[in-house]
Write a protein that holds these residues in place. Structure first.
Motif, PDB file in Angstrom:
ATOM      1  N   GLY A   1       0.813  -1.205   0.000  1.00  0.00           N
ATOM      2  CA  GLY A   1       0.000   0.000   0.000  1.00  0.00           C
ATOM      3  C   GLY A   1       0.849   1.258   0.000  1.00  0.00           C
ATOM      4  O   GLY A   1       0.569   2.220  -0.721  1.00  0.00           O
ATOM      5  N   LEU A   2       1.909   1.240   0.792  1.00  0.00           N
ATOM      6  CA  LEU A   2       2.845   2.359   0.804  1.00  0.00           C
ATOM      7  C   LEU A   2       3.537   2.477  -0.554  1.00  0.00           C
ATOM      8  O   LEU A   2       3.741   3.574  -1.075  1.00  0.00           O
ATOM      9  N   GLY A   3       3.849   1.317  -1.147  1.00  0.00           N
ATOM     10  CA  GLY A   3       4.509   1.321  -2.454  1.00  0.00           C
ATOM     11  C   GLY A   3       3.658   1.944  -3.540  1.00  0.00           C
ATOM     12  O   GLY A   3       4.166   2.680  -4.398  1.00  0.00           O
ATOM     13  N   LEU A   4       2.349   1.673  -3.534  1.00  0.00           N
ATOM     14  CA  LEU A   4       1.459   2.283  -4.521  1.00  0.00           C
ATOM     15  C   LEU A   4       1.443   3.804  -4.371  1.00  0.00           C
ATOM     16  O   LEU A   4       1.541   4.542  -5.356  1.00  0.00           O
ATOM     17  N   MET A   5       1.331   4.259  -3.140  1.00  0.00           N
ATOM     18  CA  MET A   5       1.328   5.699  -2.895  1.00  0.00           C
ATOM     19  C   MET A   5       2.629   6.335  -3.380  1.00  0.00           C
ATOM     20  O   MET A   5       2.621   7.385  -4.046  1.00  0.00           O
ATOM     21  N   LEU A   6       3.760   5.693  -3.087  1.00  0.00           N
ATOM     22  CA  LEU A   6       5.056   6.245  -3.480  1.00  0.00           C
ATOM     23  C   LEU A   6       5.267   6.164  -4.985  1.00  0.00           C
ATOM     24  O   LEU A   6       5.919   7.034  -5.570  1.00  0.00           O
ATOM     25  N   TRP A   7       4.741   5.133  -5.609  1.00  0.00           N
ATOM     26  CA  TRP A   7       4.830   5.007  -7.069  1.00  0.00           C
ATOM     27  C   TRP A   7       4.149   6.204  -7.731  1.00  0.00           C
ATOM     28  O   TRP A   7       4.717   6.867  -8.607  1.00  0.00           O
ATOM     29  N   ILE A   8       2.947   6.499  -7.277  1.00  0.00           N
ATOM     30  CA  ILE A   8       2.213   7.641  -7.834  1.00  0.00           C
ATOM     31  C   ILE A   8       2.921   8.947  -7.498  1.00  0.00           C
ATOM     32  O   ILE A   8       3.031   9.850  -8.341  1.00  0.00           O
ATOM     33  N   LYS A   9       3.443   9.047  -6.284  1.00  0.00           N
ATOM     34  CA  LYS A   9       4.158  10.258  -5.879  1.00  0.00           C
ATOM     35  C   LYS A   9       5.409  10.451  -6.729  1.00  0.00           C
ATOM     36  O   LYS A   9       5.759  11.583  -7.110  1.00  0.00           O
ATOM     37  N   THR A  10       6.099   9.360  -7.047  1.00  0.00           N
ATOM     38  CA  THR A  10       7.287   9.439  -7.898  1.00  0.00           C
ATOM     39  C   THR A  10       6.946   9.999  -9.276  1.00  0.00           C
ATOM     40  O   THR A  10       7.681  10.821  -9.827  1.00  0.00           O
ATOM     41  N   LEU A  11       5.824   9.545  -9.811  1.00  0.00           N
ATOM     42  CA  LEU A  11       5.448   9.937 -11.175  1.00  0.00           C
ATOM     43  C   LEU A  11       4.831  11.327 -11.246  1.00  0.00           C
ATOM     44  O   LEU A  11       5.040  12.054 -12.218  1.00  0.00           O
ATOM     45  N   TYR A  12       4.060  11.718 -10.225  1.00  0.00           N
ATOM     46  CA  TYR A  12       3.262  12.946 -10.326  1.00  0.00           C
ATOM     47  C   TYR A  12       3.709  14.070  -9.401  1.00  0.00           C
ATOM     48  O   TYR A  12       3.261  15.217  -9.563  1.00  0.00           O
ATOM     49  N   GLY A  13       4.568  13.790  -8.446  1.00  0.00           N
ATOM     50  CA  GLY A  13       5.091  14.849  -7.583  1.00  0.00           C
ATOM     51  C   GLY A  13       4.007  15.644  -6.884  1.00  0.00           C
ATOM     52  O   GLY A  13       3.122  15.082  -6.231  1.00  0.00           O
ATOM     53  N   ASP A  14       4.039  16.961  -7.044  1.00  0.00           N
ATOM     54  CA  ASP A  14       3.062  17.831  -6.382  1.00  0.00           C
ATOM     55  C   ASP A  14       1.643  17.628  -6.906  1.00  0.00           C
ATOM     56  O   ASP A  14       0.674  18.055  -6.264  1.00  0.00           O
ATOM     57  N   ASP A  15       1.507  16.998  -8.073  1.00  0.00           N
ATOM     58  CA  ASP A  15       0.183  16.743  -8.633  1.00  0.00           C
ATOM     59  C   ASP A  15      -0.385  15.390  -8.190  1.00  0.00           C
ATOM     60  O   ASP A  15      -1.435  14.953  -8.670  1.00  0.00           O
ATOM     61  N   ALA A  16       0.290  14.737  -7.269  1.00  0.00           N
ATOM     62  CA  ALA A  16      -0.160  13.429  -6.807  1.00  0.00           C
ATOM     63  C   ALA A  16      -1.576  13.435  -6.233  1.00  0.00           C
ATOM     64  O   ALA A  16      -2.338  12.500  -6.478  1.00  0.00           O
ATOM     65  N   PRO A  17      -1.989  14.463  -5.455  1.00  0.00           N
ATOM     66  CA  PRO A  17      -3.365  14.436  -4.918  1.00  0.00           C
ATOM     67  C   PRO A  17      -4.430  14.291  -6.000  1.00  0.00           C
ATOM     68  O   PRO A  17      -5.432  13.582  -5.792  1.00  0.00           O
ATOM     69  N   ALA A  18      -4.224  14.935  -7.145  1.00  0.00           N
ATOM     70  CA  ALA A  18      -5.195  14.801  -8.236  1.00  0.00           C
ATOM     71  C   ALA A  18      -5.203  13.371  -8.769  1.00  0.00           C
ATOM     72  O   ALA A  18      -6.263  12.832  -9.122  1.00  0.00           O
ATOM     73  N   ALA A  19      -4.034  12.746  -8.804  1.00  0.00           N
ATOM     74  CA  ALA A  19      -3.954  11.350  -9.244  1.00  0.00           C
ATOM     75  C   ALA A  19      -4.630  10.429  -8.236  1.00  0.00           C
ATOM     76  O   ALA A  19      -5.307   9.469  -8.618  1.00  0.00           O
ATOM     77  N   TYR A  20      -4.466  10.721  -6.931  1.00  0.00           N
ATOM     78  CA  TYR A  20      -5.128   9.908  -5.908  1.00  0.00           C
ATOM     79  C   TYR A  20      -6.646   9.980  -6.044  1.00  0.00           C
ATOM     80  O   TYR A  20      -7.347   8.983  -5.847  1.00  0.00           O
ATOM     81  N   GLU A  21      -7.136  11.153  -6.371  1.00  0.00           N
ATOM     82  CA  GLU A  21      -8.592  11.296  -6.527  1.00  0.00           C
ATOM     83  C   GLU A  21      -9.093  10.460  -7.700  1.00  0.00           C
ATOM     84  O   GLU A  21     -10.183   9.885  -7.649  1.00  0.00           O
ATOM     85  N   LYS A  22      -8.308  10.384  -8.759  1.00  0.00           N
ATOM     86  CA  LYS A  22      -8.683   9.522  -9.880  1.00  0.00           C
ATOM     87  C   LYS A  22      -8.625   8.054  -9.461  1.00  0.00           C
ATOM     88  O   LYS A  22      -9.483   7.244  -9.840  1.00  0.00           O
ATOM     89  N   LEU A  23      -7.603   7.706  -8.688  1.00  0.00           N
ATOM     90  CA  LEU A  23      -7.461   6.339  -8.209  1.00  0.00           C
ATOM     91  C   LEU A  23      -8.671   5.940  -7.366  1.00  0.00           C
ATOM     92  O   LEU A  23      -9.140   4.798  -7.457  1.00  0.00           O
ATOM     93  N   LYS A  24      -9.148   6.877  -6.565  1.00  0.00           N
ATOM     94  CA  LYS A  24     -10.282   6.586  -5.676  1.00  0.00           C
ATOM     95  C   LYS A  24     -11.459   6.002  -6.446  1.00  0.00           C
ATOM     96  O   LYS A  24     -12.144   5.087  -5.963  1.00  0.00           O
TER      97      LYS A  24
END
Length: 333
Positions: free
Chosen positions: A168-191
């Protein structure tokens, strides 16, 4: 009366000595549930190490890797753990800072993981790459990138909680690696893609294989299990063009374990073929040290990430709480 008292005191002392001797012949290893499952590496590792050491190896399991560090913090200096097996490099800097671990003291070890290895506290026992695993009977054309996965309509996925689970931590970090400061928007899509968030990997993978979701967050090596143990190609990993986040799983000796000579013996054993031979087809990860025989050819058919994605442990330690809070806020909207 005095003789009786002396006898009683002597008997009490002998019981104490026998308990101390037993404790010296016992190694307590904290790890995660899937490691100790009857189909996991634990039973074979226990049998092989006990044959070598003439001791008693006791596993204590929790749901997943992050929960190991959480448990140590709850127990403080009262922990029974001599060895903690199942943290990963996303947690090693925090684990060192906790003060619960002692240097392993092993210098002549053979380790083979991408990027090499140098750490005085932790040693790797396997590694792999995170992936979206999909059911080919439910999905004809899988996503070929993280961007496609987040924006497409492929059905639901079962994932793990980054507060308790290393995947679970790895998924979050994977997205954070790819999207940086835009990660929250990616998390909302993931939701919108998520069926459920489980505390650990075992629960989510069980839901997937039970047909509750067409996708699950796991590893590029997970299909090897189904190919070898079940003789089916039904479950496959989606290859993402941006790359895959790597996980290196490690074990470390606690400050309590530093007083138990079996702890260092176990860490050395962990990097021997007797341990490493067990990993590929029980933990379904890649060995971190030489094995006595080549891997099953099935492993050559798996997704082979060109370049691993990985945050430095210090970066995760510095930012994990803020990043998890950011994740939780986006996923709860």
């Amino acid at each position: 009366m005095h003789r009786l008292l002396i006898c009683l005191l002597s008997a009490t002392a002998l019981v104490g000595l026998s308990r101390a001797a037993l404790a010296e012949g016992t190694l307590t290893v904290y790890t995660y549930e899937s490691f100790t499952a009857e189909w996991g590496p634990g039973p074979q590792v226990e049998k092989a190490f006990e044959a070598e050491c003439g001791c008693d190896l006791e596993f204590v399991s929790v749901a997943d890797g992050v929960a190991l560090l959480n448990r140590l913090r709850l127990e403080g200096g009262r922990t029974d753990a001599d060895i903690v097996l199942g943290l990963d490099t996303n947690l090693t800097a925090e684990a060192k800072d906790s003060g619960f671990f002692a240097p392993h003291g092993l210098s002549d070890v053979s380790v083979d993981v991408p990027g090499g290895w140098s750490d005085e506290f932790f040693l790797p026992f396997d590694y792999g790459y995170f992936a979206v695993i999909y059911d080919t009977q439910a999905i004809d054309t899988p996503p070929d990138s993280m961007e496609a996965f987040l924006n497409g309509d492929y059905g639901k996925i079962a994932i793990q909680d980054p507060r308790t689970s290393t995947p679970g931590l790895g998924l979050m970090l994977w997205i954070k690696t790819l999207y940086g400061d835009d990660a929250p928007a990616a998390y909302e899509k993931l939701k919108d893609r998520v069926l459920t968030v489980t505390p650990g990997w075992s629960e989510s993978y069980g839901l997937f294989t039970a047909g509750e979701a067409p996708m699950v967050f796991s590893y590029t090596t997970s299909p090897a299990y189904h190919m070898i143990a079940e003789d089916t190609d039904r479950y496959q990993a989606a290859a993402f063009s941006e790359g895959h986040y790597m996980q290196i799983e490690v074990a470390g000796m606690t400050t309590k374990g530093a007083d138990n000579p079996l702890a260092a013996q176990f860490l050395a054993f962990m990097l021997s073929p007797a341990f490493q031979d067990v990993i590929p087809e029980t933990n379904w990860m890649l060995p971190a040290a030489p094995t006595s025989e080549p891997l099953d050819p099935v492993f050559g058919k798996l997704v082979q990430p060109a370049e691993p994605l990985l945050f430095a442990p210090e970066a995760v330690a510095e930012n994990r709480k803020a990043w998890v809070d950011e994740w939780l806020q986006a996923m709860s909207r």
